[in-house]
Motif scaffolding. Structure first.
Motif, PDB file in Angstrom:
ATOM      1  N   LEU A 198       0.845  -1.189   0.000  1.00  0.00           N
ATOM      2  CA  LEU A 198       0.000   0.000   0.000  1.00  0.00           C
ATOM      3  C   LEU A 198       0.878   1.236   0.000  1.00  0.00           C
ATOM      4  CD1 LEU A 198      -2.561  -1.074   2.749  1.00  0.00           C
ATOM      5  CD2 LEU A 198      -2.845  -1.216   0.274  1.00  0.00           C
ATOM      6  N   GLY A 199       0.411   2.261  -0.666  1.00  0.00           N
ATOM      7  CA  GLY A 199       1.154   3.518  -0.674  1.00  0.00           C
ATOM      8  C   GLY A 199       0.641   4.426  -1.760  1.00  0.00           C
ATOM      9  N   ALA A 200       0.973   5.677  -1.628  1.00  0.00           N
ATOM     10  CA  ALA A 200       0.577   6.678  -2.622  1.00  0.00           C
ATOM     11  C   ALA A 200       1.292   6.410  -3.939  1.00  0.00           C
ATOM     12  CB  ALA A 200       0.931   8.062  -2.101  1.00  0.00           C
ATOM     13  N   GLY A 201       0.800   7.036  -4.989  1.00  0.00           N
ATOM     14  CA  GLY A 201       1.454   6.920  -6.281  1.00  0.00           C
ATOM     15  C   GLY A 201       2.894   7.399  -6.202  1.00  0.00           C
ATOM     16  N   GLU A 202       3.773   6.764  -6.953  1.00  0.00           N
ATOM     17  CA  GLU A 202       5.191   7.120  -6.987  1.00  0.00           C
ATOM     18  C   GLU A 202       5.896   6.926  -5.642  1.00  0.00           C
ATOM     19  OE1 GLU A 202       6.780   8.002  -9.883  1.00  0.00           O
ATOM     20  OE2 GLU A 202       4.865   7.668 -10.885  1.00  0.00           O
ATOM     21  N   SER A 203       5.356   6.040  -4.788  1.00  0.00           N
ATOM     22  CA  SER A 203       5.999   5.821  -3.485  1.00  0.00           C
ATOM     23  C   SER A 203       6.972   4.645  -3.499  1.00  0.00           C
ATOM     24  CB  SER A 203       4.938   5.606  -2.401  1.00  0.00           C
ATOM     25  OG  SER A 203       4.206   4.417  -2.642  1.00  0.00           O
ATOM     26  N   GLY A 204       7.062   3.927  -4.613  1.00  0.00           N
ATOM     27  CA  GLY A 204       8.054   2.861  -4.727  1.00  0.00           C
ATOM     28  C   GLY A 204       7.526   1.444  -4.624  1.00  0.00           C
ATOM     29  N   LYS A 205       6.207   1.270  -4.737  1.00  0.00           N
ATOM     30  CA  LYS A 205       5.636  -0.090  -4.617  1.00  0.00           C
ATOM     31  C   LYS A 205       6.175  -1.008  -5.703  1.00  0.00           C
ATOM     32  CE  LYS A 205       1.516   1.560  -4.947  1.00  0.00           C
ATOM     33  NZ  LYS A 205       1.704   3.002  -4.985  1.00  0.00           N
ATOM     34  N   SER A 206       6.177  -0.532  -6.936  1.00  0.00           N
ATOM     35  CA  SER A 206       6.677  -1.357  -8.047  1.00  0.00           C
ATOM     36  C   SER A 206       8.160  -1.625  -7.902  1.00  0.00           C
ATOM     37  CB  SER A 206       6.405  -0.658  -9.383  1.00  0.00           C
ATOM     38  OG  SER A 206       5.024  -0.560  -9.604  1.00  0.00           O
ATOM     39  N   THR A 207       8.892  -0.658  -7.411  1.00  0.00           N
ATOM     40  CA  THR A 207      10.332  -0.828  -7.218  1.00  0.00           C
ATOM     41  C   THR A 207      10.617  -1.930  -6.203  1.00  0.00           C
ATOM     42  OG1 THR A 207      10.672   1.500  -7.721  1.00  0.00           O
ATOM     43  CG2 THR A 207      12.456   0.370  -6.564  1.00  0.00           C
TER      44      THR A 207
ATOM     45  N   LEU B  31      14.062  -9.670  -8.334  1.00  0.00           N
ATOM     46  CA  LEU B  31      15.472  -9.784  -8.695  1.00  0.00           C
ATOM     47  C   LEU B  31      16.255 -10.555  -7.635  1.00  0.00           C
ATOM     48  CD1 LEU B  31      17.735  -9.047 -10.647  1.00  0.00           C
ATOM     49  CD2 LEU B  31      17.969  -6.883  -9.451  1.00  0.00           C
ATOM     50  N   ILE B  32      15.980 -10.283  -6.369  1.00  0.00           N
ATOM     51  CA  ILE B  32      16.670 -10.971  -5.277  1.00  0.00           C
ATOM     52  C   ILE B  32      16.385 -12.471  -5.300  1.00  0.00           C
ATOM     53  CG2 ILE B  32      16.669 -11.289  -2.761  1.00  0.00           C
ATOM     54  CD1 ILE B  32      16.289  -8.195  -2.583  1.00  0.00           C
ATOM     55  N   HIS B  33      15.131 -12.825  -5.552  1.00  0.00           N
ATOM     56  CA  HIS B  33      14.748 -14.238  -5.446  1.00  0.00           C
ATOM     57  C   HIS B  33      14.920 -15.027  -6.734  1.00  0.00           C
ATOM     58  CE1 HIS B  33      13.432 -14.095  -1.318  1.00  0.00           C
ATOM     59  NE2 HIS B  33      12.928 -12.908  -1.576  1.00  0.00           N
ATOM     60  N   THR B  34      14.923 -14.365  -7.876  1.00  0.00           N
ATOM     61  CA  THR B  34      15.127 -15.111  -9.122  1.00  0.00           C
ATOM     62  C   THR B  34      16.530 -14.939  -9.658  1.00  0.00           C
ATOM     63  OG1 THR B  34      14.381 -13.315 -10.561  1.00  0.00           O
ATOM     64  CG2 THR B  34      12.700 -14.875  -9.783  1.00  0.00           C
ATOM     65  N   GLY B  35      17.180 -13.842  -9.274  1.00  0.00           N
ATOM     66  CA  GLY B  35      18.539 -13.598  -9.736  1.00  0.00           C
ATOM     67  C   GLY B  35      18.621 -13.106 -11.158  1.00  0.00           C
ATOM     68  N   LYS B  36      17.487 -12.774 -11.761  1.00  0.00           N
ATOM     69  CA  LYS B  36      17.525 -12.283 -13.132  1.00  0.00           C
ATOM     70  C   LYS B  36      16.385 -11.297 -13.354  1.00  0.00           C
ATOM     71  CE  LYS B  36      15.174 -16.484 -14.463  1.00  0.00           C
ATOM     72  NZ  LYS B  36      15.273 -17.725 -15.175  1.00  0.00           N
ATOM     73  N   ILE B  37      16.535 -10.527 -14.408  1.00  0.00           N
ATOM     74  CA  ILE B  37      15.538  -9.539 -14.768  1.00  0.00           C
ATOM     75  C   ILE B  37      15.383  -9.583 -16.289  1.00  0.00           C
ATOM     76  CG2 ILE B  37      17.229  -7.670 -14.896  1.00  0.00           C
ATOM     77  CD1 ILE B  37      15.109  -5.810 -13.762  1.00  0.00           C
ATOM     78  N   SER B  38      14.162  -9.442 -16.772  1.00  0.00           N
ATOM     79  CA  SER B  38      13.932  -9.521 -18.214  1.00  0.00           C
ATOM     80  C   SER B  38      14.476  -8.273 -18.902  1.00  0.00           C
ATOM     81  CB  SER B  38      12.435  -9.653 -18.505  1.00  0.00           C
ATOM     82  OG  SER B  38      11.766  -8.434 -18.224  1.00  0.00           O
ATOM     83  N   VAL B  39      14.731  -8.393 -20.188  1.00  0.00           N
ATOM     84  CA  VAL B  39      15.231  -7.264 -20.971  1.00  0.00           C
ATOM     85  C   VAL B  39      14.212  -6.128 -20.950  1.00  0.00           C
ATOM     86  CG1 VAL B  39      15.868  -6.516 -23.301  1.00  0.00           C
ATOM     87  CG2 VAL B  39      16.664  -8.717 -22.439  1.00  0.00           C
ATOM     88  N   GLN B  40      12.928  -6.476 -21.077  1.00  0.00           N
ATOM     89  CA  GLN B  40      11.884  -5.449 -21.069  1.00  0.00           C
ATOM     90  C   GLN B  40      11.871  -4.716 -19.728  1.00  0.00           C
ATOM     91  OE1 GLN B  40      11.165  -8.677 -21.849  1.00  0.00           O
ATOM     92  NE2 GLN B  40      10.489  -8.662 -23.972  1.00  0.00           N
ATOM     93  N   GLU B  41      12.011  -5.464 -18.645  1.00  0.00           N
ATOM     94  CA  GLU B  41      12.008  -4.863 -17.314  1.00  0.00           C
ATOM     95  C   GLU B  41      13.232  -3.974 -17.125  1.00  0.00           C
ATOM     96  OE1 GLU B  41      10.249  -6.422 -13.120  1.00  0.00           O
ATOM     97  OE2 GLU B  41      11.342  -7.838 -14.357  1.00  0.00           O
ATOM     98  N   ALA B  42      14.368  -4.419 -17.615  1.00  0.00           N
ATOM     99  CA  ALA B  42      15.590  -3.614 -17.527  1.00  0.00           C
ATOM    100  C   ALA B  42      15.426  -2.318 -18.313  1.00  0.00           C
ATOM    101  CB  ALA B  42      16.785  -4.411 -18.052  1.00  0.00           C
TER     102      ALA B  42
END
Length: 101
Positions: free
Chosen positions: A21-30, A37-48
């Motif tokens: 929960l949090g206001a817009g632009e508060s970092g929820k998606s981050t 990233l921590i648990h899978t160890g990888k990030i997709s090209v689109q996400e990068a």
């Protein structure tokens, strides 16, 4: 089959649901991206690419805020030859494409 059912149940037991929960632009998606990233160890090209776009956008918006504040408080650029660059940063459109270098 029984082994598939047991496997599905194990997967469900390993899943954790989090309500962010949090206001817009508060970092929820981050936070979500960092956990992934921590648990899978990888990030997709689109996400990068989305991350790079967000970082570039934030950098431009921060520069705009500083330059506008300088105007508000009467602070001059130390190097007046940078006035063209200042104008370019301030006028940079909000909907600009931040994916190009």
């Amino acid at each position: 089959s029984l082994s598939e059912k047991n496997s599905d149940e194990k997967i469900q037991l390993q899943r954790v649901k989090i309500l962010l929960l949090g206001a817009g632009e508060s970092g929820k998606s981050t936070v979500l991206k960092q956990l992934r990233l921590i648990h899978t160890g990888k990030i997709s090209v689109q996400e990068a690419n989305r991350c790079v776009t967000g970082i570039r956008k934030n950098a431009v918006e921060s520069m705009q805020a500083v330059l506008r504040a300088m105007t508000t408080y009467g602070i001059q650029l130390e190097n007046q030859s940078r006035m063209t660059a200042r104008a370019a940063v301030i006028s940079h459109a909000e909907n600009s494409d931040f994916t190009r270098e």
